[in-house]
Design a protein around this motif. Structure first.
Motif, PDB file in Angstrom:
ATOM      1  N   MET A  40      18.047 -27.071  -7.298  1.00  4.03           N
ATOM      2  CA  MET A  40      17.366 -28.308  -6.775  1.00  4.03           C
ATOM      3  C   MET A  40      17.832 -28.635  -5.637  1.00  4.03           C
ATOM      4  N   GLY A  41      17.053 -29.191  -4.835  1.00  3.08           N
ATOM      5  CA  GLY A  41      17.483 -29.505  -3.465  1.00  3.08           C
ATOM      6  C   GLY A  41      17.238 -28.404  -2.490  1.00  3.08           C
ATOM      7  N   HIS A  42      17.105 -27.227  -2.940  1.00  2.00           N
ATOM      8  CA  HIS A  42      17.007 -26.154  -1.904  1.00  2.00           C
ATOM      9  C   HIS A  42      15.563 -25.741  -1.636  1.00  2.00           C
ATOM     10  N   GLY A  43      14.700 -26.268  -2.502  1.00  2.00           N
ATOM     11  CA  GLY A  43      13.255 -25.755  -2.290  1.00  2.00           C
ATOM     12  C   GLY A  43      13.011 -24.512  -3.063  1.00  2.00           C
ATOM     13  N   HIS A  88       8.960 -20.874   2.558  1.00  2.00           N
ATOM     14  CA  HIS A  88       9.890 -21.676   1.800  1.00  2.00           C
ATOM     15  C   HIS A  88       9.317 -23.064   1.593  1.00  2.00           C
ATOM     16  N   ILE A  89       9.108 -23.583   0.259  1.00  2.00           N
ATOM     17  CA  ILE A  89       8.467 -24.776   0.032  1.00  2.00           C
ATOM     18  C   ILE A  89       9.464 -25.646  -0.608  1.00  2.00           C
ATOM     19  N   GLY A  90       9.276 -27.090  -0.322  1.00  2.00           N
ATOM     20  CA  GLY A  90      10.018 -28.038  -0.800  1.00  2.00           C
ATOM     21  C   GLY A  90       9.289 -29.363  -0.902  1.00  2.00           C
ATOM     22  N   ALA A  91       9.755 -30.343  -1.458  1.00  2.00           N
ATOM     23  CA  ALA A  91       9.315 -31.588  -1.755  1.00  2.00           C
ATOM     24  C   ALA A  91      10.479 -32.570  -1.767  1.00  2.00           C
ATOM     25  N   TYR A  92       9.846 -33.800  -1.519  1.00  2.00           N
ATOM     26  CA  TYR A  92      10.821 -34.986  -1.852  1.00  2.00           C
ATOM     27  C   TYR A  92       9.926 -36.348  -2.323  1.00  2.00           C
ATOM     28  N   LEU A 113       7.080 -29.907   1.854  1.00  2.00           N
ATOM     29  CA  LEU A 113       7.226 -29.324   3.287  1.00  2.00           C
ATOM     30  C   LEU A 113       6.896 -27.855   3.177  1.00  2.00           C
ATOM     31  N   GLU A 152       5.274 -30.337   7.565  1.00  2.00           N
ATOM     32  CA  GLU A 152       5.645 -31.344   6.465  1.00  2.00           C
ATOM     33  C   GLU A 152       4.452 -32.382   6.504  1.00  2.00           C
ATOM     34  N   PRO A 193      21.067 -33.877  -4.545  1.00  2.00           N
ATOM     35  CA  PRO A 193      19.574 -33.983  -4.204  1.00  2.00           C
ATOM     36  C   PRO A 193      19.025 -35.164  -4.948  1.00  2.00           C
ATOM     37  N   LEU A 204      15.286 -34.748  -3.744  1.00  2.00           N
ATOM     38  CA  LEU A 204      14.750 -33.842  -3.011  1.00  2.00           C
ATOM     39  C   LEU A 204      14.432 -32.458  -3.605  1.00  2.00           C
ATOM     40  N   PHE A 205      13.573 -31.976  -3.830  1.00  2.00           N
ATOM     41  CA  PHE A 205      13.316 -30.809  -4.544  1.00  2.00           C
ATOM     42  C   PHE A 205      13.627 -29.377  -4.069  1.00  2.00           C
TER      43      PHE A 205
END
Lengths: 328, 92
Positions: free
Chosen positions: A22-25, A33-37, A59, A73, A302, A327-328
């Motif tokens: 969690m928090g590192h995408g 790399h993908i992530g989200a919040y 992102l 993003e 996160p 933050l995912f």
């Protein structure tokens, strides 16, 4: 709708990814790399009681060559809001480009970032999302004094061999990429910033520049900042002055704004925050002195739950805010 | 946190071993001088800036192999695994 599927993809992928944290995408490859919040808050003041699902963002970033990387993003804000005082509801499910840039690393001294990016000024501006901050609210300084974003070119690097003095020289002379949600819609922006790290715990810096809004207002600004971060204490301050020539109304105005914020980490999950803000705008002779008392709880880093009380010299603006962000 | 990306114009590629490895814990304690949770928080902030943590290798042997074969790679291995093909930068 496309973004909904992307969120679903990130969430479902994370369930099956062996090394997801969690928090590192989610790392699909070095190139992607993908992530989200997300963040939500509830604000209660004399004038309104309002719930917002403020940020919903995704992102993607990666390194396509050893010297070349990118970040994109997309964000919808406010995704949904309801004013319980008036009963009105609003939603904005259009995702716009919050950031979209490419980075080219030439050497320790010269690097180039082109595209829509966060203006490299101070500390607060570089960590603009709720989950990374320690309070739910932003100080007035952070969105009244200079454009938070730049659609242009930033040349940056270390100015000395020991890599303790970092510089940025950045410029824009074109329209913004998605300017609907910008704090200041400048189509010309020239500035530089310097940051000196005395140690890993102590740093200070400043910046200066000029921007021209779409309404042809010319503004010069100068900014200073300092940070002391020795666990369990963090203290940081930032202040700026800007002077503004309104060529249409032929008048000159200025603003002064700044804040000092202290954080005491009771332990890794709990923190107490105190902030003092000052803001003066000569165009309407308005001065605000604001005190903020806050509490932050992070069951894991996160995931952030925060509450704060704001005391404004204009009592009508006193408010209570609670927020939740991930933050995912 | 001060960072260097290049040494003599060669791009540095830092490399980690798995989170549970005792040598990684020693490296974080003695060299980075930061506990795991705060280091994790640091990388979460970097994730938002589009920067990912160093590549992880599953074993010390694979770290050694990586260092030997990829220019600019920096990692940590037990002293007894050092051989003349490797350049030692620091002992801890």
């Amino acid at each position: 709708m496309k973004l909904f599927f992307l969120f679903a993809f990130i969430f479902l992928s994370s369930l099956y990814a062996e090394d997801y944290e969690m928090g590192h995408g989610l790392t699909l490859s070095e190139k992607l790399h993908i992530g989200a919040y997300i963040s939500a808050d509830y604000e209660s003041s004399n004038d309104k009681k309002q719930f917002r699902l403020d940020d919903v963002a995704v992102l993607a970033y990666g390194r396509v060559l050893p010297e070349l990387s990118y970040l994109v993003e997309l964000e919808a804000t406010p995704f949904y809001q309801k004013n319980y005082t008036t009963g009105s509801e609003d939603s904005n499910q259009r995702f716009y480009y919050e950031r979209a840039y490419a980075d080219y690393g030439y050497s320790e001294m010269f690097n180039f970032r082109a595209g829509k990016q966060i203006s490299p000024i101070g500390y607060w501006n570089l960590e603009p999302i709720n989950v990374l901050r320690d309070t739910s609210s932003d100080p007035l300084y952070s969105y009244k004094m200079f454009p938070k974003f730049l659609t242009g070119l930033d040349v940056y690097g270390y100015a000395n061999e020991s890599a303790t003095l970092k510089y940025h020289v950045f410029a824009q002379k074109n329209n913004n990429l998605d300017d609907d949600t910008l704090n200041i819609t400048a189509d010309q922006f020239f500035a530089f910033s310097l940051e000196h790290e005395i140690s890993s715990e102590i740093s200070y810096g400043g910046s200066a520049g000029n921007f021209v809004t779409k309404d042809k207002e010319h503004t010069n600004f100068v900014q200073v900042d300092g940070k002391y971060d020795i666990y369990p204490f963090v203290f940081q301050m930032e202040a700026a002055y800007n002077s503004n020539d309104d060529t249409i109304q032929d008048e000159q105005t200025y603003r002064i704004g700044g804040y000092g914020q202290g954080i005491y980490h009771i332990n890794i999950k709990h923190a107490l925050i105190g902030r003092y803000e000052y803001f003066h705008d000569s165009s309407n002779s308005q001065t605000n002195n604001i005190g903020v008392l806050g509490y932050s709880y992070r069951p894991i880093y996160p995931v952030s739950l925060k509450g704060e009380l704001q005391y404004n010299s204009d009592e009508r603006l006193n408010k209570f805010i609670i927020s939740f962000s991930v933050l995912f | 946190m001060m960072k260097l990306h290049y040494i003599d114009d060669v791009k540095v590629i830092p490399i980690n071993t798995s989170a549970s490895a005792s040598i990684r814990q020693e490296f974080e304690k003695n060299i980075l001088q930061i506990d795991r949770q705060r280091l994790n928080n640091y990388w979460i902030k970097q994730h938002f800036q589009g920067i990912s943590p160093p590549v992880t290798q599953p074993s010390i042997a694979s770290i050694k192999m990586f260092i030997k074969n990829v220019e600019g790679t920096i990692g940590y291995i037990p002293k007894e695994m050092v051989d003349p093909d490797l350049k030692v930068l620091y002992e801890f």
